[in-house]
Design a protein around this motif. Structure first.
Motif, mmCIF file in Angstrom:
data_model
loop_
_atom_site.group_PDB
_atom_site.id
_atom_site.type_symbol
_atom_site.label_atom_id
_atom_site.label_comp_id
_atom_site.label_asym_id
_atom_site.label_seq_id
_atom_site.Cartn_x
_atom_site.Cartn_y
_atom_site.Cartn_z
ATOM 1 N N TYR A 1 7.438 -31.949 69.658
ATOM 2 C CA TYR A 1 8.954 -32.019 69.490
ATOM 3 C C TYR A 1 10.007 -30.788 69.245
ATOM 4 C CZ TYR A 1 7.381 -36.237 72.203
ATOM 5 O OH TYR A 1 6.268 -36.782 72.734
ATOM 6 N N ILE B 1 14.187 -29.444 69.188
ATOM 7 C CA ILE B 1 15.697 -29.928 69.806
ATOM 8 C C ILE B 1 16.070 -28.341 69.642
ATOM 9 C CG2 ILE B 1 16.003 -32.477 70.102
ATOM 10 C CD1 ILE B 1 17.381 -32.446 66.923
ATOM 11 N N ILE C 1 16.321 -31.553 73.751
ATOM 12 C CA ILE C 1 15.032 -31.392 73.436
ATOM 13 C C ILE C 1 13.881 -31.203 75.003
ATOM 14 C CG2 ILE C 1 15.244 -33.869 74.079
ATOM 15 C CD1 ILE C 1 13.296 -35.353 71.947
ATOM 16 N N SER D 1 11.162 -32.145 79.501
ATOM 17 C CA SER D 1 12.427 -31.650 78.694
ATOM 18 C C SER D 1 12.747 -32.920 79.020
ATOM 19 C CB SER D 1 12.867 -30.406 78.727
ATOM 20 O OG SER D 1 13.026 -30.333 80.000
ATOM 21 N N LEU E 1 15.521 -34.775 64.181
ATOM 22 C CA LEU E 1 14.595 -35.570 65.327
ATOM 23 C C LEU E 1 13.566 -36.576 64.393
ATOM 24 C CD1 LEU E 1 12.883 -32.920 66.918
ATOM 25 C CD2 LEU E 1 13.797 -35.295 68.332
ATOM 26 N N VAL F 1 16.802 -39.336 68.438
ATOM 27 C CA VAL F 1 17.520 -38.100 68.416
ATOM 28 C C VAL F 1 18.817 -38.755 68.000
ATOM 29 C CG1 VAL F 1 18.248 -36.105 69.678
ATOM 30 C CG2 VAL F 1 16.216 -37.145 70.075
#
Length: 615
Positions: A388, A390, A396, A407, A417, A426
């Motif tokens: 993952y 960001i 994200i 996403s 994260l 988040v």
């Protein structure tokens, strides 16, 4: 207990739109040198080699040019301020001294603007540096004393490249944005002639043949001009040698053939007498980032540099390897088994394989243009087989097998994260959001204050920093994934908290403030120690050892610190681990009984470094 460096994974060369990016080749030791940020990188010309990488970080301003001396013992590098540094680049033997910074032999302020190109004479004694000055565009000097050995005149605009004939009597040539090639006799180097009218646009590069009989210049007008090497007399011109501007030229060892690299994405080999011999291309339809801006001909390969920072290796007319990697500062690391993921300030993601004595050469780029974040990667998190990420594009993304599988658009700029239970956390500027593993929004909470960091204290409790009140706030995840602020109180810190790290066993958590000082808490919120105060500025990242006994920390002060729960007043230091700051840390191996292992760090210098922890 000590920290010892094992290996460095270097960044790729810096490139600038519309400018040649000169690669320097050391034929004696088969090495490449190039610039990146404020650093100069020396690495093996063999893409499979694990030989030590040299990173020179003594420039205050961004570096712009680099050149090996013919002997391979010294390197001259120039920066945006017009300063040239000459330093010892002789290969070192043994594992203990390869990480020692190279010794500066001399340094001179030769111009008032960026250095664009540097040339050595065959005696390893004289240097000509050229570029974008105010009073002058070039300077010739002796490397040890800095004494002037001539006058580089004849141009009315920025000089893009310079070269010196490899044999006596020495001659020099410079090319410029004023469409001219100027020929010099020397030393001391003095103006001989200016050849104008052959090029109709900026001239990008110039090179003497190894035997000194020929001189070739290339430019944005797609033209190749060949001159007599000893007199500078014009011989002939090849019109439209490429379908795009030509940025670089290099000779092969036999002095009858030379190679050119162009914005059309192709490399062409030419004969002085017979013209075009061969055309090499990595792709038929190159993108902007596949335009070629640099070139080096080595003993085994023809190496081209793309505008996107990739090194393309050609051998026997075939593309055999494309070496990728970060061009920009590295902002975050994440590990899954022996796979290391890294994200940069330009939004790019790469995957590397960790080996006991360094990262495996040639990392793999994750995704393609358009898949990645459009800019700064803020945080990375590995969960099972997914990654993952960001970024500052307020998105994200979930990655699997190098591709984006899902996403989501975020309402504002993300901060961090994390993971709690089966949910992805988040943290935004003043909001907290929970997402499922498939990135469906589960729950959100308006914090009502600015926050910088989040960490799971238990399976249902999150801690977030409250910057406005210099404290920490607990967030509880209730039934149905509802988020609410807990009543638990935490002590007020001296300055705003910036980082929270909870130990793997859940017994302790460490909170760093904006000055870099830690407060060590027990899980109930009671203070254990305030002695972890050896950083001199902000902490960027910290990681607990798997046994929860040690905390590894790095930050803006460029140093690595290792704190111990059992001995709070003791600290292991490694200063200047990364130039400009340590951005991220992760353990790659650890022995709980011996308290020894390995970890990886990244920095604003664009390097990834592997370290060993010994008792």
């Amino acid at each position: 207990m000590s920290i010892k460096p094992i290996a460095i994974a270097p960044p790729q060369p810096s490139t600038q739109r519309g400018q040649s990016s000169h690669l320097s080749y050391d034929a004696v030791n088969d090495r490449l040198a190039y610039v990146n940020g404020k650093s100069v990188i020396i690495r093996s010309a063999d893409y499979n080699s694990n030989s030590p990488v040299v990173v020179f970080t003594k420039h205050i301003h961004p570096t712009t040019a680099v050149k090996f001396s013919p002997s391979g013992f010294y390197v001259a590098s120039g920066d945006e301020s017009g300063q040239v540094k000459i330093w010892d680049a002789a290969p070192k033997k043994g594992d203990d001294d390869v990480f020692e910074p190279p010794i500066i032999k001399s340094e001179f302020q030769v111009m008032s603007g960026p250095i664009r190109s540097i040339a050595w004479d065959a005696d390893n004694a004289r240097i000509i540096a050229v570029g974008q000055g105010k009073e002058k565009f070039g300077h010739a000097f002796s490397w040890d004393s800095g004494n002037s050995i001539g006058d580089i005149q004849g141009h009315s605009s920025t000089i893009n490249a310079v070269d010196i004939k490899p044999q006596r009597p020495y001659r020099a040539a410079t090319v410029s944005d004023d469409f001219a090639m100027v020929f010099f006799q020397g030393p001391p180097f003095k103006f001989d002639k200016s050849l104008r009218g052959n090029h109709t646009n900026s001239v990008r590069d110039v090179k003497f043949s190894p035997d000194g009989n020929f001189l070739v210049s290339v430019g944005s007008d797609r033209a190749i001009c060949i001159y007599q090497g000893k007199t500078g007399e014009f011989i002939k011109k090849i019109e439209n040698g490429h379908d795009g501007g030509i940025f670089a030229v290099a000779w092969t060892s036999d002095s009858e053939k030379f190679v050119t690299a162009s914005a059309d994405g192709s490399i062409k080999t030419w004969s002085v007498n017979d013209g075009l011999i061969q055309t090499l291309k990595a792709t038929e339809k190159p993108s902007i980032f596949q335009q070629l801006v640099g070139l080096a001909v080595t003993k085994e390969y023809i190496i081209s540099l793309t505008y996107g920072g990739e090194l393309e290796y050609f051998k026997d007319g075939e593309l055999v390897q494309v070496v990728q990697g970060h061009q920009a500062p590295i902002t975050k690391l994440a590990i899954s088994g022996k796979i290391l993921y890294s994200g940069g300030s330009d939004g790019k993601l790469y995957k590397s394989e960790i080996e006991p004595k360094g990262l495996k050469p040639n990392p793999t780029r994750q995704g393609k243009d358009g898949d990645e974040h459009s800019n700064y990667v803020v945080d990375l998190l590995t969960v099972d087989e997914s990654l993952y990420s960001i970024g500052w594009d307020d998105a994200i993304k979930r990655w699997k097998d190098g591709k984006v599988v899902s996403s989501a658009k975020l309402p504002s700029q993300p901060k961090q994260l994390s993971k709690i239970g089966d949910n992805i956390v988040v943290l935004l500027e003043s909001d907290l959001q929970l997402y499922s593993k498939d990135l469906e929004l589960v729950s959100s909470l308006d914090l009502g204050f600015s926050s910088t960091n989040v960490a799971p204290l238990s399976k249902t409790i999150l801690m977030v920093t409250n910057v406005s009140k210099n404290t920490i706030v607990g967030i509880e995840i209730e039934a149905g994934n509802k988020l609410s602020v807990t009543s638990q109180q935490f002590p007020t810190l001296r300055t705003p908290p910036t980082l929270i790290r909870v130990s793997p066993d859940g017994e302790h958590f460490a909170v760093a403030d904006s000055s870099g000082k830690y407060t060590l808490f027990k899980s109930d919120g009671s203070v254990v120690s305030t002695r972890w105060a050896f950083h001199t500025s902000k902490v960027y990242d910290a990681q607990w050892s798997p046994d929860s006994k040690l905390l590894l920390s790095g930050g803006l002060d460029c140093g690595l610190l290792l704190y111990s729960v059992d001995k709070p007043s003791k600290v292991v230091k490694f200063p200047l681990a990364h130039a400009s700051g340590v951005t991220s840390l992760t353990w790659s191996d650890y022995d709980n009984e011996k308290q020894t292992g390995q970890f990886v760090s990244s920095g604003l210098d664009g390097t990834i470094r592997q370290w060993e922890l010994n008792r």
